[in-house]
Design a protein around this motif. Structure first.
Motif, PDB file in Angstrom:
ATOM      1  N   CYS A 177       0.827  -1.204   0.000  1.00  0.00           N
ATOM      2  CA  CYS A 177       0.000   0.000   0.000  1.00  0.00           C
ATOM      3  C   CYS A 177       0.864   1.258   0.000  1.00  0.00           C
ATOM      4  O   CYS A 177       1.732   1.397   0.859  1.00  0.00           O
ATOM      5  CB  CYS A 177      -0.913   0.007   1.228  1.00  0.00           C
ATOM      6  SG  CYS A 177      -1.871   1.521   1.383  1.00  0.00           S
ATOM      7  N   GLU A 179       0.094   4.105   0.917  1.00  0.00           N
ATOM      8  CA  GLU A 179      -0.255   4.999   2.029  1.00  0.00           C
ATOM      9  C   GLU A 179       0.243   4.471   3.367  1.00  0.00           C
ATOM     10  O   GLU A 179       0.597   5.244   4.245  1.00  0.00           O
ATOM     11  CB  GLU A 179      -1.775   5.183   2.102  1.00  0.00           C
ATOM     12  CG  GLU A 179      -2.369   5.888   0.897  1.00  0.00           C
ATOM     13  CD  GLU A 179      -2.207   7.397   0.948  1.00  0.00           C
ATOM     14  OE1 GLU A 179      -1.871   7.929   2.020  1.00  0.00           O
ATOM     15  OE2 GLU A 179      -2.407   8.034  -0.094  1.00  0.00           O
ATOM     16  N   CYS A 180       0.206   3.156   3.557  1.00  0.00           N
ATOM     17  CA  CYS A 180       0.554   2.636   4.884  1.00  0.00           C
ATOM     18  C   CYS A 180       1.555   1.495   4.835  1.00  0.00           C
ATOM     19  O   CYS A 180       1.985   0.994   5.868  1.00  0.00           O
ATOM     20  CB  CYS A 180      -0.708   2.201   5.636  1.00  0.00           C
ATOM     21  SG  CYS A 180      -1.438   0.698   4.990  1.00  0.00           S
ATOM     22  N   CYS A 195      -5.875  -2.851   0.082  1.00  0.00           N
ATOM     23  CA  CYS A 195      -5.035  -2.735   1.269  1.00  0.00           C
ATOM     24  C   CYS A 195      -5.886  -3.257   2.416  1.00  0.00           C
ATOM     25  O   CYS A 195      -6.953  -2.720   2.693  1.00  0.00           O
ATOM     26  CB  CYS A 195      -4.642  -1.283   1.516  1.00  0.00           C
ATOM     27  SG  CYS A 195      -3.964  -1.044   3.167  1.00  0.00           S
ATOM     28  N   CYS A 201      -5.047   2.499   7.823  1.00  0.00           N
ATOM     29  CA  CYS A 201      -4.638   3.124   6.570  1.00  0.00           C
ATOM     30  C   CYS A 201      -5.376   4.470   6.431  1.00  0.00           C
ATOM     31  O   CYS A 201      -6.605   4.482   6.353  1.00  0.00           O
ATOM     32  CB  CYS A 201      -4.981   2.171   5.425  1.00  0.00           C
ATOM     33  SG  CYS A 201      -4.393   2.705   3.826  1.00  0.00           S
ATOM     34  N   GLN A 204      -8.400   5.099   4.192  1.00  0.00           N
ATOM     35  CA  GLN A 204      -9.520   4.228   4.540  1.00  0.00           C
ATOM     36  C   GLN A 204     -10.231   4.728   5.793  1.00  0.00           C
ATOM     37  O   GLN A 204     -11.455   4.681   5.891  1.00  0.00           O
ATOM     38  CB  GLN A 204      -9.032   2.792   4.766  1.00  0.00           C
ATOM     39  CG  GLN A 204      -8.478   2.173   3.497  1.00  0.00           C
ATOM     40  CD  GLN A 204      -8.264   0.677   3.660  1.00  0.00           C
ATOM     41  OE1 GLN A 204      -9.177  -0.048   3.987  1.00  0.00           O
ATOM     42  NE2 GLN A 204      -7.052   0.219   3.426  1.00  0.00           N
TER      43      GLN A 204
HETATM   44 ZN   LIG Z   1      -3.005   1.080   3.292  1.00  0.00          ZN
END
Ligand SMILES: [Zn+2]
Length: 437
Positions: A177, A179-180, A195, A201, A204
């Protein structure tokens, strides 16, 4: 009540004279040739319009004939869309970004060499998912075909293999992912990657909060615009956190005035009275949409019962199949979800089905009504149900959003004072009954 004319076209012209905004791009045609001329004129001229169109609508002008023709299950028989040819251009694929959506779904987005398409400069286009990318064998540096279909976002629909250089290498879809950093999963039967870190996250989490406050969910007015701010300040991480916000925490934030803080807190307070189906929809159980949430609320009557429900019981509910039942079980297995619901309940969020009779009228549509005091003809609960049955909303505290205060005997002095101060109309039980008659 009498129509001004039997002609749809003439009626629109009247409406314009009365001051309604009617677009000028309408024409009354008497032959097929005239219609085709109109269509081809706008197919060529569409980029001169201040908005995007993908076609025109052809309608039968006479209301009387419209009535005779009627409707199919899906659409009127007296109107039809004429779609223009999709425009396609070729440009170079420079790089790919991966976006993480509210559900954790990964969407690959192509960054393109800027190109003119459909009257605008296109720099980005959707690549849909890994399967689609593989199918098209898209590689960085390729020349790709870009189309603007009915949707606003253009999409990459193919590769111009005649222009492929020897240097381009096959693409490898991301594994983690962006983002995370969590390793992505691709569930069976899904074309997209996800993800799985839905608790940690950021997009999310923010997406869940946005869904929670949205109009069809808890309907917390003004909250959506503040989610970034509240999340980044660490004030709201789960939906339950909304119900523990303090005024001084809000006014301590940049760009947050006293008034917006009050308004936000009032709508949060009012959302506590929402009916159960809204809460079930708002907490964001995968595959549980608005309608399913209503069926679940109707069947179980309370959040506690829903949380305790077995798979077999869930399958008894209308529109609940195995996929939804499993998703609900999975959701409530998660201790974080159970804790979130417990905290909401503790804060006073309604977790019971309010036995509201079906909508009897829309006389109170758009109104928020606060009840205070004791009444002679109805109990307070009965009055609350009546308000909902006539399309109104029950408010818990008097605020500038209150339409009126329904006052009985022994009304709370603070409520009365506040209503007077804000200039909110105060009505009696009899006046209320008169309103809904
Ligand atoms: Zn993520």
């Amino acid at each position: 009540d009498e129509p001004v004319s039997d002609s749809h076209f003439a009626t629109l012209q009247h409406a314009r004279e009365w001051g309604f905004k009617i677009p000028p791009y309408i024409q009354q045609c008497h032959t097929i040739e005239e219609i085709m001329q109109f269509a081809s004129h706008w197919e060529q001229q569409r980029h001169q319009l201040p908005f995007d169109i993908d076609g025109i609508v052809i309608k039968v002008d006479s209301f009387a004939r419209q009535k005779i023709l009627g409707f199919t299950a899906k659409s009127p028989r007296w109107a039809i869309a004429y779609k223009f040819k999709t425009e396609r251009v070729t440009t170079r694929l420079l790089s790919i970004d991966y976006q993480v959506g509210r559900t954790g779904a990964i969407t690959p987005v192509a960054n393109l060499e800027p190109v003119q398409l459909g009257g605008t400069i296109v720099k980005r286009a959707s690549l849909h998912n890994a399967e689609q990318m593989e199918l098209l064998d898209i590689r960085l540096g390729d020349y790709v075909f870009v189309e603007k279909g009915g949707e606003i976002i253009p999409k990459v629909v193919g590769v111009d293999l005649t222009k492929r250089s020897d240097e381009v290498k096959p693409l490898v879809f991301i594994t983690h992912c962006p983002e995370c950093g969590t390793r992505l999963v691709k569930p069976e039967g899904e074309a997209r990657h996800f993800c799985p870190n839905d608790e940690g996250c950021p997009p999310q989490i923010k997406g869940k909060l946005e869904h929670f406050v949205s109009r069809k969910a808890m309907d917390i007015a003004g909250a959506e615009a503040t989610i970034d701010l509240l999340y980044n300040a660490g004030l709201v991480k789960t939906p339950a956190d909304f119900y523990y916000l303090k005024k001084n925490q809000l006014t301590g934030l940049v760009r947050f005035g006293e008034k917006s803080a009050d308004n936000l807190l009032t709508s949060i307070e009012q959302s506590k009275n929402n009916d159960l189906h809204r809460v079930i929809y708002a907490i964001g159980i995968r595959y549980v949409g608005e309608t399913t949430a209503r069926h679940l609320a109707g069947y179980f009557g309370s959040m506690d019962n829903l949380m305790k429900a077995s798979r077999e019981e869930l399958l008894q509910v209308e529109e609940v199949g195995e996929k939804i039942a499993d998703s609900i079980i999975e959701y409530f297995k998660n201790p974080a979800h159970r804790e979130m619901i417990a905290r909401m309940k503790e804060a006073g969020v309604n977790m019971q089905k309010l036995s509201s009779p079906s909508l009897q009228s829309e006389k109170l549509k758009g109104m928020t009504i606060v009840i205070s005091g004791t009444f002679e003809k109805f109990s307070r609960d009965e009055l609350k149900k009546l308000i909902e049955a006539h399309g109104g909303k029950n408010g818990s505290a008097v605020s500038s959003a209150t339409s009126f205060l329904l006052a009985g005997k022994n009304i709370g002095p603070a409520k009365l004072e506040k209503a007077k101060k804000l200039g909110i109309k105060i009505i009696s039980e009899d006046e209320f009954i008169h309103m809904i008659e």
